[in-house]
Design an enzyme around this catalytic site. Structure first.
Site, PDB file in Angstrom:
ATOM      1  N   ARG A  45     -32.619  -3.223 -29.059  1.00  0.00           N
ATOM      2  CA  ARG A  45     -32.330  -4.428 -28.845  1.00  0.00           C
ATOM      3  C   ARG A  45     -33.006  -5.635 -28.602  1.00  0.00           C
ATOM      4  NH1 ARG A  45     -25.959  -3.058 -26.573  1.00  0.00           N
ATOM      5  NH2 ARG A  45     -24.988  -2.781 -28.499  1.00  0.00           N
ATOM      6  N   LYS A 206      -9.673   6.884 -31.125  1.00  0.00           N
ATOM      7  CA  LYS A 206      -8.391   6.656 -30.946  1.00  0.00           C
ATOM      8  C   LYS A 206      -7.720   5.709 -32.050  1.00  0.00           C
ATOM      9  CE  LYS A 206      -7.896   5.125 -26.400  1.00  0.00           C
ATOM     10  NZ  LYS A 206      -8.551   4.296 -25.450  1.00  0.00           N
ATOM     11  N   GLY A 357     -20.936   2.079 -32.545  1.00  0.00           N
ATOM     12  CA  GLY A 357     -21.882   2.807 -31.734  1.00  0.00           C
ATOM     13  C   GLY A 357     -22.137   4.051 -32.085  1.00  0.00           C
ATOM     14  N   GLY A 380     -17.105  -4.504 -31.218  1.00  0.00           N
ATOM     15  CA  GLY A 380     -15.651  -5.016 -31.333  1.00  0.00           C
ATOM     16  C   GLY A 380     -15.707  -6.341 -32.185  1.00  0.00           C
TER      17      GLY A 380
HETATM   18  P1  ADP Z   1     -17.545   4.375 -32.941  1.00  0.00           P
HETATM   19  O1  ADP Z   1     -18.357   4.072 -31.770  1.00  0.00           O
HETATM   20  O2  ADP Z   1     -18.293   4.710 -34.202  1.00  0.00           O
HETATM   21  O3  ADP Z   1     -16.613   3.002 -33.257  1.00  0.00           O
HETATM   22  P2  ADP Z   1     -15.434   5.531 -31.682  1.00  0.00           P
HETATM   23  O4  ADP Z   1     -16.123   5.618 -30.230  1.00  0.00           O
HETATM   24  O5  ADP Z   1     -14.038   5.147 -32.010  1.00  0.00           O
HETATM   25  O6  ADP Z   1     -16.550   5.582 -32.938  1.00  0.00           O
HETATM   26  O7  ADP Z   1     -15.200   7.255 -31.685  1.00  0.00           O
HETATM   27  C1  ADP Z   1     -16.238   8.043 -31.558  1.00  0.00           C
HETATM   28  C2  ADP Z   1     -15.784   9.457 -30.817  1.00  0.00           C
HETATM   29  O8  ADP Z   1     -14.846   9.945 -31.322  1.00  0.00           O
HETATM   30  C3  ADP Z   1     -16.742  10.567 -30.612  1.00  0.00           C
HETATM   31  O9  ADP Z   1     -17.044  10.582 -29.344  1.00  0.00           O
HETATM   32  C4  ADP Z   1     -16.170  11.587 -31.323  1.00  0.00           C
HETATM   33  O10 ADP Z   1     -16.463  12.799 -30.769  1.00  0.00           O
HETATM   34  C5  ADP Z   1     -14.719  11.250 -30.973  1.00  0.00           C
HETATM   35  N1  ADP Z   1     -14.033  12.104 -32.145  1.00  0.00           N
HETATM   36  C6  ADP Z   1     -14.067  11.994 -33.382  1.00  0.00           C
HETATM   37  N2  ADP Z   1     -13.111  12.918 -34.013  1.00  0.00           N
HETATM   38  C7  ADP Z   1     -12.604  13.671 -32.979  1.00  0.00           C
HETATM   39  C8  ADP Z   1     -11.533  14.647 -33.016  1.00  0.00           C
HETATM   40  N3  ADP Z   1     -11.174  15.004 -34.033  1.00  0.00           N
HETATM   41  N4  ADP Z   1     -11.087  14.993 -31.749  1.00  0.00           N
HETATM   42  C9  ADP Z   1     -11.497  14.344 -30.565  1.00  0.00           C
HETATM   43  N5  ADP Z   1     -12.505  13.407 -30.755  1.00  0.00           N
HETATM   44  C10 ADP Z   1     -12.971  13.126 -31.874  1.00  0.00           C
HETATM   45 MG    MG Z   2     -17.897   4.411 -29.711  1.00  0.00          MG
END
Ligand code: ADP
Ligand code: MG
Length: 399
Positions: A45, A206, A357, A380
Protein backbone atom coordinates in the site's frame (compact mmCIF):
# COMPACT_ATOMS: atom_id res chain seq x y z
CA UNK A 1 -19.92 12.24 -11.22
CA UNK A 2 -17.10 14.67 -11.71
CA UNK A 3 -14.02 14.92 -9.56
CA UNK A 4 -10.98 16.98 -10.51
CA UNK A 5 -7.97 14.88 -11.45
CA UNK A 6 -4.46 15.52 -10.26
CA UNK A 7 -3.45 16.28 -13.87
CA UNK A 8 -6.06 19.00 -14.35
CA UNK A 9 -5.37 20.44 -10.94
CA UNK A 10 -1.62 20.62 -11.43
CA UNK A 11 -1.83 22.15 -14.89
CA UNK A 12 -4.45 24.65 -13.75
CA UNK A 13 -2.35 25.61 -10.72
CA UNK A 14 0.63 26.25 -13.00
CA UNK A 15 -1.19 29.12 -14.72
CA UNK A 16 -2.03 30.90 -11.49
CA UNK A 17 -0.20 32.45 -8.59
CA UNK A 18 -1.41 29.42 -6.64
CA UNK A 19 1.06 27.01 -8.21
CA UNK A 20 1.83 24.01 -6.05
CA UNK A 21 5.36 25.13 -5.33
CA UNK A 22 5.70 25.57 -1.58
CA UNK A 23 2.03 24.86 -1.00
CA UNK A 24 1.11 22.58 1.86
CA UNK A 25 -1.06 19.77 0.56
CA UNK A 26 -2.90 17.36 2.88
CA UNK A 27 -2.78 13.91 1.26
CA UNK A 28 -5.21 11.36 2.71
CA UNK A 29 -3.75 8.03 1.64
CA UNK A 30 -4.39 4.41 2.52
CA UNK A 31 -1.28 3.38 4.45
CA UNK A 32 -3.12 0.77 6.49
CA UNK A 33 -0.34 -1.80 6.20
CA UNK A 34 0.33 -4.94 8.23
CA UNK A 35 3.06 -4.42 10.85
CA UNK A 36 5.50 -6.83 12.41
CA UNK A 37 6.30 -5.15 15.72
CA UNK A 38 7.76 -1.82 14.62
CA UNK A 39 8.47 -2.89 11.05
CA UNK A 40 6.23 -2.83 7.98
CA UNK A 41 5.55 -6.45 7.00
CA UNK A 42 4.06 -5.71 3.58
CA UNK A 43 4.64 -2.32 1.94
CA UNK A 44 2.30 -2.84 -1.05
CA UNK A 45 0.00 0.00 0.00
CA UNK A 46 2.90 2.38 0.63
CA UNK A 47 4.31 1.67 -2.82
CA UNK A 48 0.86 2.03 -4.38
CA UNK A 49 0.63 5.53 -2.87
CA UNK A 50 3.92 6.72 -4.33
CA UNK A 51 2.44 7.77 -7.68
CA UNK A 52 0.29 10.56 -6.30
CA UNK A 53 2.76 11.45 -3.56
CA UNK A 54 5.77 11.87 -5.82
CA UNK A 55 3.79 13.88 -8.36
CA UNK A 56 2.89 16.36 -5.65
CA UNK A 57 6.47 16.45 -4.37
CA UNK A 58 7.89 16.91 -7.86
CA UNK A 59 5.62 19.93 -8.29
CA UNK A 60 7.29 21.40 -5.22
CA UNK A 61 4.40 20.84 -2.83
CA UNK A 62 5.00 20.10 0.85
CA UNK A 63 2.94 17.06 1.64
CA UNK A 64 1.21 16.34 4.92
CA UNK A 65 0.57 12.62 4.62
CA UNK A 66 -2.21 11.08 6.70
CA UNK A 67 -3.80 7.66 7.11
CA UNK A 68 -5.44 5.36 9.58
CA UNK A 69 -3.87 2.05 10.54
CA UNK A 70 -5.87 -0.76 12.13
CA UNK A 71 -8.67 -0.08 14.57
CA UNK A 72 -7.33 1.81 17.59
CA UNK A 73 -10.92 2.92 18.38
CA UNK A 74 -10.11 6.53 19.23
CA UNK A 75 -7.25 5.74 21.59
CA UNK A 76 -3.50 6.02 21.32
CA UNK A 77 -2.13 2.53 20.70
CA UNK A 78 1.64 2.43 20.15
CA UNK A 79 1.39 -0.92 18.33
CA UNK A 80 -0.66 0.84 15.61
CA UNK A 81 1.69 3.79 15.09
CA UNK A 82 2.47 5.13 11.63
CA UNK A 83 6.10 5.67 12.61
CA UNK A 84 7.19 2.42 10.88
CA UNK A 85 5.38 3.61 7.75
CA UNK A 86 7.37 6.85 7.77
CA UNK A 87 10.59 4.85 8.11
CA UNK A 88 9.67 2.58 5.18
CA UNK A 89 8.60 5.57 3.08
CA UNK A 90 11.92 7.29 3.69
CA UNK A 91 13.63 4.21 2.22
CA UNK A 92 11.46 4.35 -0.90
CA UNK A 93 11.79 8.03 -1.89
CA UNK A 94 14.77 10.38 -1.91
CA UNK A 95 12.80 13.27 -0.37
CA UNK A 96 13.11 14.15 3.33
CA UNK A 97 10.38 12.36 5.34
CA UNK A 98 9.47 13.67 8.79
CA UNK A 99 7.17 12.09 11.34
CA UNK A 100 5.11 13.73 14.04
CA UNK A 101 3.62 11.77 16.93
CA UNK A 102 0.14 13.30 16.61
CA UNK A 103 -2.06 14.40 13.75
CA UNK A 104 -3.35 17.66 15.24
CA UNK A 105 -2.16 20.23 17.76
CA UNK A 106 0.60 22.78 18.14
CA UNK A 107 3.53 20.51 17.36
CA UNK A 108 1.89 19.16 14.22
CA UNK A 109 1.19 22.73 13.09
CA UNK A 110 4.76 23.82 13.73
CA UNK A 111 6.11 20.78 11.87
CA UNK A 112 3.77 21.34 8.92
CA UNK A 113 4.67 25.03 8.70
CA UNK A 114 8.39 24.20 8.74
CA UNK A 115 8.21 21.94 5.66
CA UNK A 116 10.23 22.97 2.61
CA UNK A 117 9.04 22.29 -0.93
CA UNK A 118 9.40 18.56 -1.71
CA UNK A 119 9.30 17.45 1.92
CA UNK A 120 6.85 15.04 3.54
CA UNK A 121 5.39 15.10 7.03
CA UNK A 122 3.78 11.79 8.03
CA UNK A 123 1.13 12.30 10.70
CA UNK A 124 0.40 9.81 13.45
CA UNK A 125 -2.59 7.45 13.03
CA UNK A 126 -5.75 9.51 12.47
CA UNK A 127 -7.85 7.03 14.42
CA UNK A 128 -5.95 7.67 17.67
CA UNK A 129 -8.55 10.44 17.94
CA UNK A 130 -12.25 9.52 18.21
CA UNK A 131 -13.02 12.62 16.12
CA UNK A 132 -11.76 10.89 12.97
CA UNK A 133 -14.47 8.24 12.60
CA UNK A 134 -17.07 10.50 14.26
CA UNK A 135 -16.35 13.14 11.60
CA UNK A 136 -16.10 15.67 14.42
CA UNK A 137 -16.11 19.18 12.90
CA UNK A 138 -13.56 20.52 15.40
CA UNK A 139 -11.14 17.67 14.66
CA UNK A 140 -11.65 18.10 10.90
CA UNK A 141 -10.89 21.81 11.23
CA UNK A 142 -7.70 21.06 13.14
CA UNK A 143 -6.55 18.67 10.42
CA UNK A 144 -7.37 21.29 7.79
CA UNK A 145 -5.28 23.92 9.59
CA UNK A 146 -2.15 21.97 8.68
CA UNK A 147 -2.56 22.56 4.95
CA UNK A 148 -3.87 24.74 2.13
CA UNK A 149 -5.19 22.13 -0.25
CA UNK A 150 -6.46 18.55 -0.08
CA UNK A 151 -5.96 15.38 -2.10
CA UNK A 152 -7.85 12.19 -1.33
CA UNK A 153 -6.22 9.00 -2.61
CA UNK A 154 -7.75 6.58 -0.09
CA UNK A 155 -10.44 4.76 -2.02
CA UNK A 156 -10.75 2.09 0.69
CA UNK A 157 -12.26 4.59 3.15
CA UNK A 158 -14.24 6.64 0.61
CA UNK A 159 -17.46 4.91 1.73
CA UNK A 160 -17.03 6.37 5.22
CA UNK A 161 -17.86 9.96 6.12
CA UNK A 162 -14.87 10.55 8.37
CA UNK A 163 -13.08 13.77 9.33
CA UNK A 164 -10.16 13.12 6.99
CA UNK A 165 -12.37 12.06 4.07
CA UNK A 166 -15.36 14.41 4.32
CA UNK A 167 -15.20 16.92 7.20
CA UNK A 168 -11.85 18.34 6.16
CA UNK A 169 -13.14 19.33 2.72
CA UNK A 170 -15.40 21.99 4.27
CA UNK A 171 -12.24 23.80 5.33
CA UNK A 172 -10.07 22.96 2.32
CA UNK A 173 -12.36 23.45 -0.66
CA UNK A 174 -9.41 23.17 -3.04
CA UNK A 175 -9.89 19.39 -2.97
CA UNK A 176 -9.13 16.84 -5.64
CA UNK A 177 -8.90 13.08 -6.25
CA UNK A 178 -5.55 11.33 -6.31
CA UNK A 179 -4.57 8.95 -9.12
CA UNK A 180 -5.34 5.74 -7.20
CA UNK A 181 -8.79 6.89 -6.23
CA UNK A 182 -9.58 7.97 -9.79
CA UNK A 183 -8.30 4.67 -11.19
CA UNK A 184 -10.62 2.75 -8.86
CA UNK A 185 -13.59 4.87 -9.88
CA UNK A 186 -12.97 4.47 -13.57
CA UNK A 187 -12.25 0.72 -13.47
CA UNK A 188 -15.15 -0.10 -11.18
CA UNK A 189 -17.34 2.11 -13.36
CA UNK A 190 -17.07 -0.66 -15.95
CA UNK A 191 -19.29 -2.82 -13.74
CA UNK A 192 -21.91 -0.06 -13.50
CA UNK A 193 -21.98 0.47 -17.26
CA UNK A 194 -20.91 -2.92 -18.56
CA UNK A 195 -20.45 -4.40 -21.97
CA UNK A 196 -22.87 -7.29 -21.87
CA UNK A 197 -23.10 -10.04 -20.95
CA UNK A 198 -22.04 -9.06 -17.42
CA UNK A 199 -21.01 -12.05 -15.28
CA UNK A 200 -20.80 -11.51 -11.53
CA UNK A 201 -19.11 -14.21 -9.50
CA UNK A 202 -19.76 -13.88 -5.80
CA UNK A 203 -18.38 -16.04 -3.05
CA UNK A 204 -16.81 -15.79 0.36
CA UNK A 205 -17.87 -16.54 3.85
CA UNK A 206 -21.11 -14.71 4.57
CA UNK A 207 -24.28 -13.78 2.71
CA UNK A 208 -24.88 -11.04 5.27
CA UNK A 209 -21.60 -9.27 4.35
CA UNK A 210 -22.62 -9.06 0.70
CA UNK A 211 -26.39 -8.79 0.94
CA UNK A 212 -26.60 -5.35 -0.68
CA UNK A 213 -24.31 -6.35 -3.52
CA UNK A 214 -26.17 -9.59 -4.17
CA UNK A 215 -29.42 -7.70 -4.37
CA UNK A 216 -28.11 -4.95 -6.64
CA UNK A 217 -26.36 -7.41 -8.94
CA UNK A 218 -29.39 -9.70 -9.14
CA UNK A 219 -31.08 -6.71 -10.77
CA UNK A 220 -28.23 -5.78 -13.10
CA UNK A 221 -26.07 -8.77 -13.99
CA UNK A 222 -26.84 -11.09 -16.89
CA UNK A 223 -25.40 -14.00 -14.94
CA UNK A 224 -24.89 -14.14 -11.17
CA UNK A 225 -22.85 -17.20 -10.18
CA UNK A 226 -22.65 -17.89 -6.47
CA UNK A 227 -20.03 -19.98 -4.68
CA UNK A 228 -18.30 -20.07 -1.32
CA UNK A 229 -20.11 -20.52 1.96
CA UNK A 230 -22.82 -18.08 0.93
CA UNK A 231 -24.08 -20.62 -1.61
CA UNK A 232 -25.31 -22.88 1.20
CA UNK A 233 -27.75 -20.30 2.54
CA UNK A 234 -29.26 -20.13 -0.95
CA UNK A 235 -29.30 -23.93 -1.32
CA UNK A 236 -30.90 -24.30 2.11
CA UNK A 237 -33.54 -21.77 1.06
CA UNK A 238 -34.31 -23.95 -1.95
CA UNK A 239 -34.78 -26.96 0.30
CA UNK A 240 -31.51 -28.78 -0.39
CA UNK A 241 -29.74 -30.71 2.31
CA UNK A 242 -26.60 -28.81 3.33
CA UNK A 243 -25.34 -30.87 6.26
CA UNK A 244 -23.01 -28.87 8.50
CA UNK A 245 -22.22 -26.22 5.85
CA UNK A 246 -22.08 -22.60 6.96
CA UNK A 247 -25.70 -21.42 6.68
CA UNK A 248 -27.12 -18.11 7.90
CA UNK A 249 -30.64 -19.14 8.80
CA UNK A 250 -31.70 -15.53 9.38
CA UNK A 251 -30.81 -14.76 5.74
CA UNK A 252 -32.90 -17.47 4.15
CA UNK A 253 -35.79 -15.10 3.43
CA UNK A 254 -33.37 -12.58 1.94
CA UNK A 255 -31.87 -15.19 -0.35
CA UNK A 256 -35.34 -16.21 -1.52
CA UNK A 257 -36.12 -12.60 -2.39
CA UNK A 258 -32.79 -12.23 -4.21
CA UNK A 259 -33.61 -15.30 -6.30
CA UNK A 260 -37.03 -13.77 -6.99
CA UNK A 261 -35.45 -10.45 -8.04
CA UNK A 262 -33.07 -12.28 -10.35
CA UNK A 263 -35.99 -14.03 -12.02
CA UNK A 264 -37.89 -10.76 -12.47
CA UNK A 265 -34.85 -9.08 -14.01
CA UNK A 266 -33.92 -12.00 -16.24
CA UNK A 267 -30.65 -12.49 -14.46
CA UNK A 268 -29.49 -16.09 -14.64
CA UNK A 269 -28.68 -16.99 -11.03
CA UNK A 270 -26.39 -20.01 -10.77
CA UNK A 271 -25.80 -22.07 -7.64
CA UNK A 272 -23.33 -24.94 -7.25
CA UNK A 273 -24.64 -28.28 -8.52
CA UNK A 274 -21.82 -30.28 -6.97
CA UNK A 275 -19.54 -29.71 -4.02
CA UNK A 276 -16.32 -30.75 -2.41
CA UNK A 277 -17.59 -31.90 0.96
CA UNK A 278 -15.48 -32.63 4.01
CA UNK A 279 -15.82 -33.99 7.52
CA UNK A 280 -13.95 -31.02 8.92
CA UNK A 281 -11.77 -28.05 8.04
CA UNK A 282 -8.39 -29.77 8.35
CA UNK A 283 -5.91 -30.33 5.56
CA UNK A 284 -6.31 -34.09 6.00
CA UNK A 285 -10.09 -34.16 6.58
CA UNK A 286 -11.84 -36.87 4.58
CA UNK A 287 -13.39 -35.38 1.40
CA UNK A 288 -15.84 -36.42 -1.34
CA UNK A 289 -17.52 -34.85 -4.32
CA UNK A 290 -21.31 -34.89 -4.06
CA UNK A 291 -24.41 -33.12 -5.34
CA UNK A 292 -26.26 -33.29 -2.05
CA UNK A 293 -24.58 -32.80 1.31
CA UNK A 294 -25.35 -35.44 3.93
CA UNK A 295 -25.46 -34.88 7.70
CA UNK A 296 -22.01 -34.82 9.25
CA UNK A 297 -20.42 -33.24 6.15
CA UNK A 298 -19.91 -29.65 5.08
CA UNK A 299 -19.51 -27.95 1.70
CA UNK A 300 -15.99 -26.55 1.50
CA UNK A 301 -15.61 -25.81 -2.22
CA UNK A 302 -17.60 -25.85 -5.44
CA UNK A 303 -17.32 -29.18 -7.24
CA UNK A 304 -15.64 -29.78 -10.63
CA UNK A 305 -18.91 -29.70 -12.60
CA UNK A 306 -19.81 -26.32 -11.08
CA UNK A 307 -16.32 -24.94 -11.67
CA UNK A 308 -16.57 -25.95 -15.35
CA UNK A 309 -19.98 -24.30 -15.65
CA UNK A 310 -18.75 -21.05 -14.08
CA UNK A 311 -15.61 -21.10 -16.25
CA UNK A 312 -17.84 -21.51 -19.30
CA UNK A 313 -19.80 -18.39 -18.31
CA UNK A 314 -16.50 -16.51 -18.02
CA UNK A 315 -15.77 -17.38 -21.66
CA UNK A 316 -19.12 -15.99 -22.81
CA UNK A 317 -18.97 -12.77 -20.78
CA UNK A 318 -17.84 -9.34 -21.97
CA UNK A 319 -17.50 -8.00 -18.44
CA UNK A 320 -16.65 -9.99 -15.31
CA UNK A 321 -16.79 -8.89 -11.70
CA UNK A 322 -15.50 -11.40 -9.14
CA UNK A 323 -15.62 -10.99 -5.37
CA UNK A 324 -15.12 -13.74 -2.82
CA UNK A 325 -13.41 -17.14 -3.07
CA UNK A 326 -15.41 -20.20 -4.17
CA UNK A 327 -14.27 -22.30 -1.24
CA UNK A 328 -11.96 -22.50 1.76
CA UNK A 329 -9.02 -21.80 -0.56
CA UNK A 330 -6.56 -21.37 2.33
CA UNK A 331 -6.57 -25.19 2.58
CA UNK A 332 -4.94 -26.72 -0.50
CA UNK A 333 -7.39 -29.60 -0.85
CA UNK A 334 -10.33 -27.13 -0.87
CA UNK A 335 -8.79 -24.64 -3.30
CA UNK A 336 -9.53 -26.19 -6.73
CA UNK A 337 -12.82 -24.35 -7.33
CA UNK A 338 -11.28 -20.97 -6.55
CA UNK A 339 -8.26 -21.80 -8.70
CA UNK A 340 -10.34 -22.88 -11.70
CA UNK A 341 -12.54 -19.81 -11.51
CA UNK A 342 -9.48 -17.55 -11.11
CA UNK A 343 -7.84 -19.13 -14.16
CA UNK A 344 -11.04 -18.78 -16.17
CA UNK A 345 -11.42 -15.10 -15.26
CA UNK A 346 -7.74 -14.45 -16.04
CA UNK A 347 -7.98 -16.27 -19.37
CA UNK A 348 -11.27 -14.68 -20.44
CA UNK A 349 -11.38 -12.00 -23.12
CA UNK A 350 -13.85 -10.02 -21.00
CA UNK A 351 -12.88 -6.89 -19.07
CA UNK A 352 -12.31 -8.25 -15.58
CA UNK A 353 -12.44 -6.68 -12.16
CA UNK A 354 -11.58 -8.59 -9.00
CA UNK A 355 -12.11 -7.26 -5.49
CA UNK A 356 -12.00 -8.46 -1.89
CA UNK A 357 -9.00 -9.11 0.32
CA UNK A 358 -9.21 -12.89 0.16
CA UNK A 359 -9.99 -12.97 -3.57
CA UNK A 360 -6.93 -10.81 -4.26
CA UNK A 361 -4.85 -13.09 -2.04
CA UNK A 362 -6.04 -16.06 -4.13
CA UNK A 363 -5.24 -14.27 -7.40
CA UNK A 364 -1.80 -13.27 -6.13
CA UNK A 365 -1.05 -16.77 -4.85
CA UNK A 366 -1.76 -18.04 -8.36
CA UNK A 367 0.26 -15.19 -9.91
CA UNK A 368 -2.62 -14.25 -12.18
CA UNK A 369 -2.74 -10.59 -11.21
CA UNK A 370 -1.37 -9.25 -14.48
CA UNK A 371 -4.09 -11.03 -16.46
CA UNK A 372 -6.89 -9.22 -14.63
CA UNK A 373 -7.86 -5.75 -15.87
CA UNK A 374 -8.35 -4.30 -12.44
CA UNK A 375 -7.54 -5.52 -8.94
CA UNK A 376 -9.65 -3.41 -6.64
CA UNK A 377 -8.14 -2.68 -3.25
CA UNK A 378 -11.31 -1.09 -1.99
CA UNK A 379 -13.05 -3.86 -0.03
CA UNK A 380 -16.23 -2.36 1.41
CA UNK A 381 -15.88 0.78 -0.72
CA UNK A 382 -15.77 -1.28 -3.93
CA UNK A 383 -18.84 -3.24 -2.90
CA UNK A 384 -20.77 -0.06 -2.16
CA UNK A 385 -19.66 1.56 -5.39
CA UNK A 386 -20.72 -1.33 -7.62
CA UNK A 387 -24.13 -1.24 -5.97
CA UNK A 388 -24.44 2.25 -7.38
CA UNK A 389 -24.30 3.89 -3.93
CA UNK A 390 -22.77 7.34 -3.47
CA UNK A 391 -19.44 7.24 -1.64
CA UNK A 392 -19.31 10.21 0.78
CA UNK A 393 -15.55 10.64 0.28
CA UNK A 394 -16.05 10.94 -3.47
CA UNK A 395 -19.15 13.13 -3.21
CA UNK A 396 -17.11 15.55 -1.07
CA UNK A 397 -14.71 16.06 -3.98
CA UNK A 398 -17.40 16.70 -6.56
CA UNK A 399 -17.75 20.25 -7.67
P1 ADP B 1 -13.18 -11.41 0.20
O1 ADP B 1 -12.16 -11.03 1.25
O2 ADP B 1 -12.55 -11.80 -1.10
O3 ADP B 1 -14.28 -10.41 0.07
P2 ADP B 1 -14.67 -12.97 2.12
O4 ADP B 1 -13.91 -12.33 3.23
O5 ADP B 1 -16.10 -12.65 1.96
O6 ADP B 1 -13.90 -12.76 0.73
O7 ADP B 1 -14.60 -14.54 2.29
C1 ADP B 1 -13.39 -15.24 2.32
C2 ADP B 1 -13.47 -16.40 3.28
O8 ADP B 1 -14.55 -17.25 2.95
C3 ADP B 1 -12.24 -17.25 3.22
O9 ADP B 1 -11.59 -17.21 4.46
C4 ADP B 1 -12.76 -18.64 2.91
O10 ADP B 1 -12.10 -19.66 3.62
C5 ADP B 1 -14.20 -18.55 3.32
N1 ADP B 1 -15.03 -19.55 2.65
C6 ADP B 1 -15.21 -19.70 1.33
N2 ADP B 1 -16.00 -20.77 1.07
C7 ADP B 1 -16.31 -21.31 2.27
C8 ADP B 1 -17.07 -22.44 2.67
N3 ADP B 1 -17.68 -23.21 1.78
N4 ADP B 1 -17.19 -22.69 3.99
C9 ADP B 1 -16.58 -21.90 4.90
N5 ADP B 1 -15.84 -20.83 4.59
C10 ADP B 1 -15.70 -20.53 3.29
MG1 MG C 1 -12.17 -11.15 3.40
Amino acid sequence: MHVTSLDDWISRAKDTPRSLRGRRVFLRADLNVPLDGNRVRDDTRIRASLGTLTRLLNEGASVILASHLGRPKGQVNPSLSLAPVAVRLSELIPNPVHFIADCIGKEAQTAAAALSPGEVLVLENLRFHPGETENDPKFAEELAQLAEAYVNDAFGTAHRAHASTVGIVHHLPDAVAGDLLRAELSHLGVVLEPQRPLLCLLGGAKVSDKMGVLRALSERADVLAIGGAMAYTFLAAKGHSVGQSLVETDRIDDSLSIMEAAKTNQCKLLLPTDHVIARGLEEDSETRIESEIPEGWMGVDIGPMTATAYAHEAKLAQTIMWNGPMGVFEIVSFASGTREVAQAVAGASATSVVGGGDSLAAINQLELGDQINHLSTGGGASLEFIQGLTLPGVAALEK
